[in-house]
Design a protein around this motif. Structure first.
Motif, PDB file in Angstrom:
ATOM      1  N   ALA A 151       1.247   6.649  -6.807  1.00 33.48           N
ATOM      2  CA  ALA A 151       0.120   7.514  -7.168  1.00 33.48           C
ATOM      3  C   ALA A 151       0.464   8.979  -6.947  1.00 33.48           C
ATOM      4  O   ALA A 151       0.036   9.851  -7.717  1.00 33.48           O
ATOM      5  N   THR A 152       1.248   9.276  -5.921  1.00 30.61           N
ATOM      6  CA  THR A 152       1.671  10.654  -5.663  1.00 30.61           C
ATOM      7  C   THR A 152       2.556  11.161  -6.794  1.00 30.61           C
ATOM      8  O   THR A 152       2.387  12.289  -7.278  1.00 30.61           O
TER       9      THR A 152
ATOM     10  N   LYS B 193       0.828  -1.210   0.000  1.00 31.39           N
ATOM     11  CA  LYS B 193       0.000   0.000   0.000  1.00 31.39           C
ATOM     12  C   LYS B 193       0.861   1.259   0.000  1.00 31.39           C
ATOM     13  O   LYS B 193       0.549   2.250  -0.678  1.00 31.39           O
ATOM     14  N   LEU B 194       1.975   1.222   0.753  1.00 38.69           N
ATOM     15  CA  LEU B 194       2.888   2.365   0.772  1.00 38.69           C
ATOM     16  C   LEU B 194       3.445   2.631  -0.617  1.00 38.69           C
ATOM     17  O   LEU B 194       3.468   3.772  -1.085  1.00 38.69           O
ATOM     18  N   TYR B 195       3.890   1.568  -1.294  1.00 45.11           N
ATOM     19  CA  TYR B 195       4.414   1.734  -2.657  1.00 45.11           C
ATOM     20  C   TYR B 195       3.340   2.241  -3.614  1.00 45.11           C
ATOM     21  O   TYR B 195       3.619   3.080  -4.475  1.00 45.11           O
ATOM     22  N   ALA B 196       2.113   1.767  -3.452  1.00 40.81           N
ATOM     23  CA  ALA B 196       1.026   2.198  -4.338  1.00 40.81           C
ATOM     24  C   ALA B 196       0.721   3.683  -4.140  1.00 40.81           C
ATOM     25  O   ALA B 196       0.542   4.420  -5.120  1.00 40.81           O
TER      26      ALA B 196
ATOM     27  N   ILE C 297       2.963   9.618   3.750  1.00 45.39           N
ATOM     28  CA  ILE C 297       3.738   9.892   4.961  1.00 45.39           C
ATOM     29  C   ILE C 297       3.075   9.280   6.190  1.00 45.39           C
ATOM     30  O   ILE C 297       3.753   8.832   7.120  1.00 45.39           O
ATOM     31  N   ALA C 298       1.753   9.210   6.209  1.00 44.91           N
ATOM     32  CA  ALA C 298       1.036   8.703   7.381  1.00 44.91           C
ATOM     33  C   ALA C 298       1.194   7.193   7.553  1.00 44.91           C
ATOM     34  O   ALA C 298       1.122   6.697   8.680  1.00 44.91           O
ATOM     35  N   ILE C 299       1.414   6.467   6.486  1.00 40.91           N
ATOM     36  CA  ILE C 299       1.526   5.004   6.592  1.00 40.91           C
ATOM     37  C   ILE C 299       2.722   4.604   7.456  1.00 40.91           C
ATOM     38  O   ILE C 299       2.565   3.839   8.411  1.00 40.91           O
TER      39      ILE C 299
ATOM     40  N   LEU D 176      -2.565  12.657  -1.322  1.00 40.07           N
ATOM     41  CA  LEU D 176      -1.774  11.449  -1.592  1.00 40.07           C
ATOM     42  C   LEU D 176      -0.441  11.472  -0.855  1.00 40.07           C
ATOM     43  O   LEU D 176      -0.006  10.461  -0.287  1.00 40.07           O
ATOM     44  N   ALA D 177       0.213  12.628  -0.840  1.00 42.02           N
ATOM     45  CA  ALA D 177       1.493  12.731  -0.131  1.00 42.02           C
ATOM     46  C   ALA D 177       1.302  12.564   1.376  1.00 42.02           C
ATOM     47  O   ALA D 177       2.107  11.910   2.048  1.00 42.02           O
TER      48      ALA D 177
END
Length: 104
Positions: free
Chosen positions: A32-33, A25-28, A54-56, A49-50
Motif C-alpha cells: 500500500a505504501t 499485514k506487513l506485506y500489505a 516500519i512499526a510492525i 503507511l510508511a
C-alpha cells in the motif's frame, strides 16, 4: 516480564501462525505504501503507511525479541512434507510400476 522469559522475550509466545498473519499485514502495508507513492496520494497518507510498515517489525521485536523478528523477516524454509502410512496417502516411488490388479 512474563515468568517464562528469564530476562528476555520468549519466541514461543508468538506462534508461527501469528507470525505468518503479521507477515501478511506487513506485506500489505508495504504494498500500500508503494502504491500510494506511485499514485501520488498526499504526503501525510504516504507517511502514515510508511510509519505503520516500519512499526510492525518494531512491535514484533519488542514482543518476541530478535528471534521473532528474524522469523518475521526471513521465514523458515519448508520442505515438501513426505507421505506417511498414517496419512493414507501413497506417493509413487520413482522407477516402480503401479500394479493395476489388487493383491491376493
Amino acid at each position: 516480564m512474563y515468568p517464562a522469559t528469564r530476562g528476555g522475550a520468549d519466541v514461543r509466545r508468538a506462534s508461527a501462525g501469528e507470525i505468518g498473519a503479521i507477515r501478511g499485514k506487513l506485506y500489505a502495508f508495504a504494498a500500500a505504501t508503494v502504491v500510494a507513492a506511485l499514485v501520488g496520494l498526499p504526503g501525510w497518507t504516504r507517511l502514515a503507511l510508511a510509519a505503520t510498515t516500519i512499526a510492525i517489525p518494531l512491535a514484533v521485536a519488542v514482543h518476541a525479541g530478535l528471534p521473532g523478528l528474524r522469523l518475521l523477516l526471513r521465514p523458515p524454509f519448508r520442505s515438501i512434507p513426505r507421505a506417511s502410512p498414517a496419512s493414507g496417502v501413497r506417493r509413487p516411488v520413482p522407477g516402480r510400476r503401479r500394479r493395476s490388479v489388487a493383491r491376493r
